[in-house]
Design an enzyme around this catalytic site. Sequence first.
Site, mmCIF file in Angstrom:
data_model
loop_
_atom_site.group_PDB
_atom_site.id
_atom_site.type_symbol
_atom_site.label_atom_id
_atom_site.label_comp_id
_atom_site.label_asym_id
_atom_site.label_seq_id
_atom_site.Cartn_x
_atom_site.Cartn_y
_atom_site.Cartn_z
ATOM 1 C CG HIS A 82 -95.692 64.531 13.352
ATOM 2 N ND1 HIS A 82 -96.794 64.216 14.126
ATOM 3 C CD2 HIS A 82 -95.971 65.727 12.779
ATOM 4 C CE1 HIS A 82 -97.697 65.168 14.007
ATOM 5 N NE2 HIS A 82 -97.231 66.099 13.196
ATOM 6 N N PRO A 164 -111.535 48.004 21.397
ATOM 7 C CG PRO A 164 -109.703 46.633 20.908
ATOM 8 C CD PRO A 164 -110.798 47.422 20.253
#
Length: 562
Positions: A82, A164
Site C-alpha cells: 500500500h 518541521p
Amino acid sequence: MEKLIECVPNFSEGRDEDVIRQITDTIKSTEGVSLLDVDPGATTNRTVVTFVGSPEAAVEAAFRGIQKASELIDMRKHKGAHPRMGATDVCPFIPVSNVSWEEAIECANRLGKRVGEELKIPVYLYEKAAKDKSRSNLAVIRAGEYEGFAEKIKQPEWKPDFGPAKLNEKAGATAIGAREFLVAYNANLNTKSVRRANSVAFDVREQGRFKTEDGTPSGKKVLDANGEPVRIPGMLKHVKAIGWFVKEYGIAQVSMNLTNIEETPLHAAFDACFEAASKRGLRVTGSEIVGMVPKKCLTDAGRYFLRKQIWSEGASEEELIDIAVRSMGLSELKPFDPKEKVIELKIESGSKSLVKMNLREFCNETLSDSPAPGGGSVAALMGALGASLGGMVANLSAGKRGWDDKLEYFSDWAVKAQKLKDELLHLVDEDTNAFNRVMDAFGLPKGSDEEKKVRAAAIESATKYAAEIPLKVMETASKSYELLAEMAEKGNPASISDVGVGVLATRACIEGAALNVRINLAQLKDENAKSTLNAKMGEIFAYSSMHFANIHKIVIDKLFKA
C-alpha cells in the site's frame, strides 16, 4: 445530545501483532473512546484502526496512537504493497452524530499542531481540513511516498502545515484530515450474471457509462471535441459501483461505495438500484451493509419509507431502524443486528443506563437505598413522558380517518416530540452521572494543602454541573408546551385527556427539576454563576406557569364540553 466523531488512523504495520496491540492499547486507554475495529493486512503491511468518541477524546486518543506508532515503527525498514509516507500514514476525522464540519476540521488542526510541535513529524492537512486546496487530495500529498519525501518536502510548495519542513526519518510524514463517512453498500439481485449486475451498476453510479453510437455496450464509443470518450452520467452523485458475483450467496450484487451520505443517502441508493433493475427485468431482493454505519443512515431511511407509505414519521428510533431494515431487506443474506452494525448502538451496548431498564427495574432502583437515581432523574423521566403523550396525540391525529390533508402537519409535530423525548431520556442518565461526579469529587484526597485545593475546585465544578443538568431538563421540557398547546387546540378530540396528562407531567418535570437546581445552587461558592443560573431558572419557571395554565384551561373546557 452526545457528540460523536469517528477517527480512522492507518498505521504502517500489519504483520507484527505485538506492535499493533501496543498501539491499539494506547488508543483504548483514552477515557471516552470506544475502539470499534482493528483491521491488519500482511500484504499491505498496514493496519486500519477505527474508534469513536467525543471530539476532545478522539483527538487525545489519536495523538497517543500516533506517538506510540512513532516509537515502534521505523519507516526506514518498512515495505508493503500500500502507498505510504509515514508510521501513521493518514488520520481522518469523520463526523458521526451532533458534530459539525467546523468541529471536525478543528479536531484535525488541534491534532496536527500537537503532532508537529511535540513529535516533530511533518503534518499535511487534507480533504475538508486542507488549508491549501491544491493539497486536499490525499494521493497528491502522498505522491513519491516515504522514499521520495526527503527531497519533496524541501520544495516551498510542500512546506507542511505543521511541524518541521524536514522529513522525520523514522516516523516519516502524516496526513491528517476531515472527510465524509464512506458506506460500503451492496444491492442483491435475482441473477447470477455479472454483466447484468454491471448494467445496473452503470445506471446508478455517478460515472455512468460510455456513450456508444448504437447505444449498446459493445458499440463504437462517441468521442468529444478533444477525442475523449463521452460518458452518460448515472442516476446518483457520490456513488461508485460495479457488479460482481458472490459465490458465498450464489447471487450477483451491485457493489457500491457511497462517499457522501448526506447528498446520496442509503435509501436513495436502494431505490435507484430498484428502479434500474426493474427496467431490465430484474429485481432487487435485498441489500447488505458492509462494516458499520451511523444511526442517522437508518433513521433517515425509516422516515423516508414511512413517507412513501403516506404515514406519520413520528416513530421512535428503534422503530425507524426496524422499518429501514425491513424495507431494504438488510437481513436477507444474514441477520442484521443494529447493536453490532450501528456505531452509536454498538457503543451503548456495553454501557449501564437507567433508560435501558424496564419500568419495574427503574422503580426498584429508585426505591433502593442508593441516592441515585433521585429526584432529578425522575423529573427528566416525567418530562419525557409528557413529550411522549404529546407525540402520541400527534401520531393519532396524523392517522385519523378523514384528516389526510393534515398528515404532514401532525407528522412534523410527532417528529419534534420524538426529539424532545430522546433529549429528556438522555438527561435521565446525565442527572445521575452529574450526581456521581459530585460524589467522586468529595472522595478526592485532602491530606495536603494542594490536595485540598484540587478537591475544592473539583467539588465546585461538579456542583455547578449538577445544577446545570436539571436546568437543562427544565429548558428542554418547556419546549413541550408548544407541542401540547397545538395538540390541545387541533389534535384528535378523543385524546384531549392525554394532552392533559402530558401537560401535568411537563409541569411536574419542570418544578421537580427546579428543586434540584436550587439544592445544588445552595452549595455553590461562585456567586456570579449562582446568580446567572438562578435567573435562568426563574425565567423558565415563569414561562412554565403561564403556558401550563393556558393549556390546562383548554383541556378542562374541552373535557366538560365532551
